[in-house]
Scaffold this active site. Sequence first.
Site, short mmCIF file in Angstrom:
data_model
loop_
_atom_site.label_atom_id
_atom_site.label_comp_id
_atom_site.label_asym_id
_atom_site.label_seq_id
_atom_site.Cartn_x
_atom_site.Cartn_y
_atom_site.Cartn_z
N TYR A 165 -12.83 -2.32 -3.48
CA TYR A 165 -13.64 -1.69 -1.99
C TYR A 165 -15.31 -1.75 -2.03
CZ TYR A 165 -9.01 -2.30 -0.08
OH TYR A 165 -7.16 -2.84 0.42
N ASN A 212 -2.35 -0.11 7.32
CA ASN A 212 -1.20 -1.58 7.43
C ASN A 212 -0.97 -2.13 6.77
OD1 ASN A 212 -3.25 -1.59 6.12
ND2 ASN A 212 -4.93 -3.70 6.96
N GLU A 247 -9.50 -10.02 -7.74
CA GLU A 247 -8.69 -8.77 -7.50
C GLU A 247 -7.82 -8.82 -8.66
OE1 GLU A 247 -9.33 -8.24 -2.86
OE2 GLU A 247 -7.74 -9.42 -3.44
N LYS A 298 0.88 -1.11 -0.39
CA LYS A 298 -0.25 0.03 -0.19
C LYS A 298 1.03 1.41 -0.39
CE LYS A 298 -4.02 -2.71 1.87
NZ LYS A 298 -4.37 -2.36 3.64
N HIS A 333 -1.91 -5.41 1.66
CA HIS A 333 -3.14 -6.02 1.27
C HIS A 333 -3.11 -7.78 0.55
CE1 HIS A 333 -7.15 -7.18 -0.10
NE2 HIS A 333 -6.82 -7.54 -1.19
P1 CMP Z 1 -7.83 -4.43 3.35
O1 CMP Z 1 -6.87 -5.99 3.99
O2 CMP Z 1 -7.02 -3.98 2.58
O3 CMP Z 1 -9.19 -4.47 3.76
C1 CMP Z 1 -9.99 -3.63 4.28
C2 CMP Z 1 -9.21 -2.31 3.97
O4 CMP Z 1 -9.55 -1.42 4.94
C3 CMP Z 1 -8.44 -2.40 5.65
O5 CMP Z 1 -7.05 -3.64 4.83
C4 CMP Z 1 -7.68 -1.64 5.83
O6 CMP Z 1 -6.82 -0.77 5.20
C5 CMP Z 1 -9.21 -0.45 5.75
N1 CMP Z 1 -8.99 -0.34 6.93
C6 CMP Z 1 -9.30 0.65 7.63
N2 CMP Z 1 -10.37 0.91 9.03
C7 CMP Z 1 -10.95 -0.38 9.25
C8 CMP Z 1 -11.48 -0.86 10.50
N3 CMP Z 1 -12.33 0.11 10.84
N4 CMP Z 1 -12.01 -1.97 9.76
C9 CMP Z 1 -11.51 -2.89 8.76
N5 CMP Z 1 -10.93 -2.54 8.00
C10 CMP Z 1 -10.31 -0.86 7.55
#
Ligand code: CMP
Length: 149
Positions: free
Chosen positions: A49, A112, A126, A9, A115
Amino acid sequence: MERTLIIIKPDGVQRSLVGEVIARFERRGLRIAGLKLMHISRALAEEHYAEHKGKPFYEGTVRYMTSAPVVVMVLEGPNAIQAARQTMGKTHPLEAAPGTIRGDFGLDIARNLVHGSDKPETAEREIALYFKPEELVSYQRVTDAWLSE
Ligand code: CMP
């Protein structure tokens, strides 16, 4: 043999962790089938998303994912989805075990770092969002025979 879509990311790219993250997947034994640097468009982020539309974190996630370049890759190997998710650690870095990418480099769920697809149907969807079939390469490494039977 299974394929998964991984995204380093914008925070991972900005923090110069691209090599570190790829190295961890490589050392795990996963094989790179596709790899590129790109800037995700708003339309693509919304499509990726879509299942989160309406959730409190949706808009922030779309803005984050489109804020700067990312590295996208397709990794393959036996149980690649589960293996990659384990190497990444839990979604929230504070719940991710030390030794995982998120557990070692992250603090905040909204930053985070990586992904990874969560199941085979998601991976297929995806991968098609980010790669044309001709951008994926099938090959064997000499070490593949030493990674699984
Ligand atoms: P990802 O695995 O890419 O899938 C959904 C993404 O939403 C997650 O990682 C985070 O980057 C983002 N995200 C931000 N806030 C939240 C949250 N509270 N709960 C879940 N996903 C979140």
